[in-house]
Design an enzyme around this catalytic site. Structure first.
Site, PDB file in Angstrom:
ATOM      1  N   ARG A 143     -73.320 -34.604 -47.350  1.00 53.83           N
ATOM      2  CA  ARG A 143     -73.665 -36.009 -49.261  1.00 53.83           C
ATOM      3  C   ARG A 143     -74.191 -34.892 -50.139  1.00 53.83           C
ATOM      4  O   ARG A 143     -72.793 -34.703 -50.432  1.00 53.83           O
ATOM      5  CB  ARG A 143     -74.248 -37.315 -48.804  1.00 53.83           C
ATOM      6  CG  ARG A 143     -73.532 -38.212 -48.199  1.00 53.83           C
ATOM      7  CD  ARG A 143     -74.818 -39.449 -48.173  1.00 53.83           C
ATOM      8  NE  ARG A 143     -74.079 -40.082 -47.205  1.00 53.83           N
ATOM      9  CZ  ARG A 143     -72.778 -41.425 -47.003  1.00 53.83           C
ATOM     10  NH1 ARG A 143     -71.897 -40.603 -48.768  1.00 53.83           N
ATOM     11  NH2 ARG A 143     -72.148 -41.991 -46.399  1.00 53.83           N
TER      12      ARG A 143
ATOM     13  N   CYS B 219     -66.944 -28.899 -41.042  1.00 53.52           N
ATOM     14  CA  CYS B 219     -66.126 -30.357 -39.729  1.00 53.52           C
ATOM     15  C   CYS B 219     -64.950 -30.392 -39.962  1.00 53.52           C
ATOM     16  O   CYS B 219     -63.879 -30.070 -39.132  1.00 53.52           O
ATOM     17  CB  CYS B 219     -66.944 -31.668 -39.572  1.00 53.52           C
ATOM     18  SG  CYS B 219     -66.714 -32.463 -40.950  1.00 53.52           S
TER      19      CYS B 219
ATOM     20  N   GLY C 281     -81.284 -34.003 -37.708  1.00 51.51           N
ATOM     21  CA  GLY C 281     -80.101 -35.130 -38.205  1.00 51.51           C
ATOM     22  C   GLY C 281     -79.084 -35.432 -37.068  1.00 51.51           C
ATOM     23  O   GLY C 281     -78.534 -35.067 -36.225  1.00 51.51           O
TER      24      GLY C 281
ATOM     25  N   GLY D 278     -74.774 -38.107 -42.585  1.00 54.00           N
ATOM     26  CA  GLY D 278     -75.693 -38.164 -43.645  1.00 54.00           C
ATOM     27  C   GLY D 278     -76.529 -37.594 -44.535  1.00 54.00           C
ATOM     28  O   GLY D 278     -75.472 -36.618 -44.863  1.00 54.00           O
TER      29      GLY D 278
END
Length: 314
Positions: free
Chosen positions: A166, A129, A12, A162
């Site tokens: 989620r 992140c 991804g 992506g």
């Protein structure tokens, strides 16, 4: 020196961005495989065009590749749940795992803070992140003065998130909150993530609040200098990482009920507010996706440290 071969599980956004970084930028790593579960994924198609061995059969497909024995490090860019299964399959086969999901099987690693503490661990976790962007700021404050409470808000473009990201929203908040304490040094931590649906997509923004007992203005200056140094340390491997505005240190009003946020101890006197933005290198998604860039850059940084350590001990 010979490069260390790596595989990436997860084709991804994060996995594809990481693959491009390894191919373009790394002096120590070499792509050994790109692994996915969707034969039609863009990441696998790009890998094939770049002559990277691919499989769409997940971790079992990776194990079945002819060059599997040559691969030393495996990045997992799937989901927290999938990583548990992937690690259980690959760890007994001697593969070093760098976990880019919030599964947190191994110790938390944030390169600017504790890069060298866990280079021998069989599995390291890159937090999230938001954690990679904000925990260095909490650590920068806590190395000057104790942080009673730290709260981070990470705002990322919805387009950059992506299905794996989620699916991991709950784990994101839990893992980041824990790492704020374990790596950042705060007594208590809280993390909030916002998927911003604005069009055109907005750049990644992060806000860090730290509550401290620091009435001395001289300490405020030490905090500012510590933060600025840490920004430099992070931007050495994430060039788009920067302060959005000056660090704010404000007195906490006497009637503000901050006690509800604390574990125990003295009432904090001041709030330190840090405002960041992270511009991506646009290796895969456009520059607004700084959340990809900081995660993949941090993961690659640790893999390169592992490779360098291996070379030094030969």
């Amino acid at each position: 020196m010979s490069k260390v071969k790596v595989a990436i599980i997860g084709s991804g956004n994060i996995g594809t961005d990481l693959m491009i970084k390894v191919l373009r930028n790394s002096d120590y790593l070499e792509m050994g495989a790109m692994v996915g579960i969707d034969p039609a994924s863009d990441g696998l198609a790009r890998a094939a065009r770049l002559n990277v061995p691919i499989t769409a059969e997940g971790v079992e497909g990776l194990i079945g590749l002819p060059n599997f024995d040559e691969i030393e490090i495996v990045f997992d860019a799937t989901s927290a749940k999938a990583h548990v299964a992937n690690n259980a399959r690959l760890a007994p086969l001697g593969k070093r795992m760098i976990d880019l999901t919030p599964a947190a099987i191994g110790p938390y690693v944030v390169p600017a803070v504790n890069a060298d503490e866990h280079l021998d661990a069989p599995n390291v976790n890159m937090v999230t992140c938001g954690g990679q962007a904000t925990i260095p700021m909490v650590a920068a404050v806590s190395r000057v003065v104790p942080v009673a409470y730290a709260e981070i808000v990470a705002s990322i473009a919805s387009k950059s998130a992506g299905p794996g990201t989620r699916a991991n929203i709950d784990e994101f908040t839990e893992t980041t909150s824990e790492a704020i304490v374990a790596v950042g040094g705060a007594r208590r931590g809280k993390a909030i993530i916002i998927l911003n649906p604005a069009e055109p997509p907005l750049i990644m923004r992060d806000t860090v609040f730290c509550l401290v007992d620091a009435p001395d203005p001289a300490v405020h200056e030490e905090i500012r200098q510590s933060i600025e140094k840490m920004v430099g340390d992070v931007s050495a491997y994430v060039p788009g990482y920067r302060l959005k505005q000056e660090v704010q240190i404000t007195e906490i009003p006497a009637d503000q009920p901050v006690e509800t946020l604390l574990v125990d101890g003295n009432r904090p006197t001041h709030q330190v507010s840090v405002f960041l933005e992270v511009e991506g290198a646009a290796h895969y998604l456009p520059a607004y996706a700084g959340n990809l860039d900081i995660m993949t850059s941090a993961g690659m940084q640790i893999a390169e440290r592992i490779a360098q350590q291996k070379e030094a001990t030969k």
